[in-house]
Write an enzyme that holds these catalytic residues in place. Structure first.
Site, PDB file in Angstrom:
ATOM      1  N   CYS A 206      29.203   6.122 -35.639  1.00 46.23           N
ATOM      2  CA  CYS A 206      28.702   6.725 -36.880  1.00 46.23           C
ATOM      3  C   CYS A 206      27.195   6.514 -36.998  1.00 46.23           C
ATOM      4  O   CYS A 206      26.722   5.367 -37.142  1.00 46.23           O
ATOM      5  CB  CYS A 206      29.433   6.115 -38.079  1.00 46.23           C
ATOM      6  SG  CYS A 206      28.776   6.644 -39.677  1.00 46.23           S
TER       7      CYS A 206
ATOM      8  N   CYS B  87      26.149   5.086 -40.425  1.00 47.09           N
ATOM      9  CA  CYS B  87      26.501   3.674 -40.515  1.00 47.09           C
ATOM     10  C   CYS B  87      25.431   2.807 -39.849  1.00 47.09           C
ATOM     11  O   CYS B  87      25.042   1.765 -40.392  1.00 47.09           O
ATOM     12  CB  CYS B  87      27.856   3.419 -39.853  1.00 47.09           C
ATOM     13  SG  CYS B  87      29.249   4.318 -40.595  1.00 47.09           S
TER      14      CYS B  87
END
Length: 258
Positions: free
Chosen positions: A147, A150
């Protein structure tokens, strides 16, 4: 023009022979102007204070004396100018020390802002089961190693965690781990990063999904730490990665909470 004639009548007993040539020599000697000697003042090098010394010069070495005085005055003016001939070593050491401190500060700030990874957050995170049982409010982050958002938010999450870790639990749950299938359904995780804010009893107060201003996380965590009944941002969604792209795998380590 009248001519003045002087005649000297000296007794011969004094031994003077006043011939016409001697008369002329005596007359010229008396008319010759006297020779004056130059008197000058020179500093005394043997004394610490400025003193004056009288010297008599017949005028024969006046040029050499002037050259010596000129060279001594130029050297004294250069020595009294106040500028050091070589750089000050103490200043150089101070500059070097300041440079080293600045380099270390830059390294530390760079590490905090850009060097924090998801693995660092996972290593410092509290196991989920322990967070639900210690009586503190909890922030649960659902994430994945792939991600991008993230990874981008990891430094901000780390700073908030370091500030509130004594009052709030921080848990990291990897959506690729099949161990957390039930939690994914319970919290309705559709996009990551997904931050769930739980009170002291484990009840969800709200959630924040995706890339949002850091202040959203700070205000919510601060509300949990203060024991408030609600959080300022109970539902906020920004740019996120879809949880449908997760790469499901089974974690064999039963102690793993990643």
């Amino acid at each position: 023009m009248a001519r003045l004639v002087f005649s000297l009548n000296l007794p011969s007993s004094h031994g003077f022979n006043l011939s016409p040539r001697n008369h002329q020599s005596l007359f010229l000697t008396q008319l010759r102007p006297p020779r004056f000697r130059a008197v000058r003042c020179l500093p005394n090098p043997d004394s610490s204070e400025t003193q004056e010394k009288l010297t008599v010069d017949n005028g024969e070495n006046s040029a050499a004396s002037k050259e010596v005085e000129s060279s001594s005055s130029s050297s004294s003016s250069s020595s009294s100018s106040g500028f050091p001939e070589t750089p000050n070593k103490d200043i150089n050491r101070r500059v070097a020390a300041i440079t080293v401190i600045a380099a270390l500060s830059l390294f530390v700030s760079t590490r905090l802002d850009f060097g924090i990874s998801l693995k660092d957050l996972t290593a410092s995170a509290l196991p989920y089961e322990e967070a639900l049982s210690n009586g503190k409010p909890t922030v649960v982050e659902f994430y994945a190693d792939w991600c991008e958002v993230c990874r981008e938010l990891a430094p901000d999450v780390y700073k908030i965690e370091q500030q509130y870790k004594d009052k709030v639990n921080f848990v990291m749950l990897n959506v690729d781990n099949t161990k957390w299938e039930q939690e994914l359904d319970e919290f309705g995780v559709e996009g990551i990063p997904h931050f769930a804010f739980l009170d002291r009893k484990g009840n969800e107060e709200g959630n924040v999904v995706g890339r949002l201003p850091r202040q959203y996380l700070v205000e919510n965590v601060n509300a949990l730490a203060a024991g408030k009944q609600s959080i300022p941002h109970a539902r906020a969604v920004g740019q996120y990665s879809s949880a449908e792209a997760r790469k499901v795998h089974q974690v064999t380590d039963p102690l793993s909470h990643g």
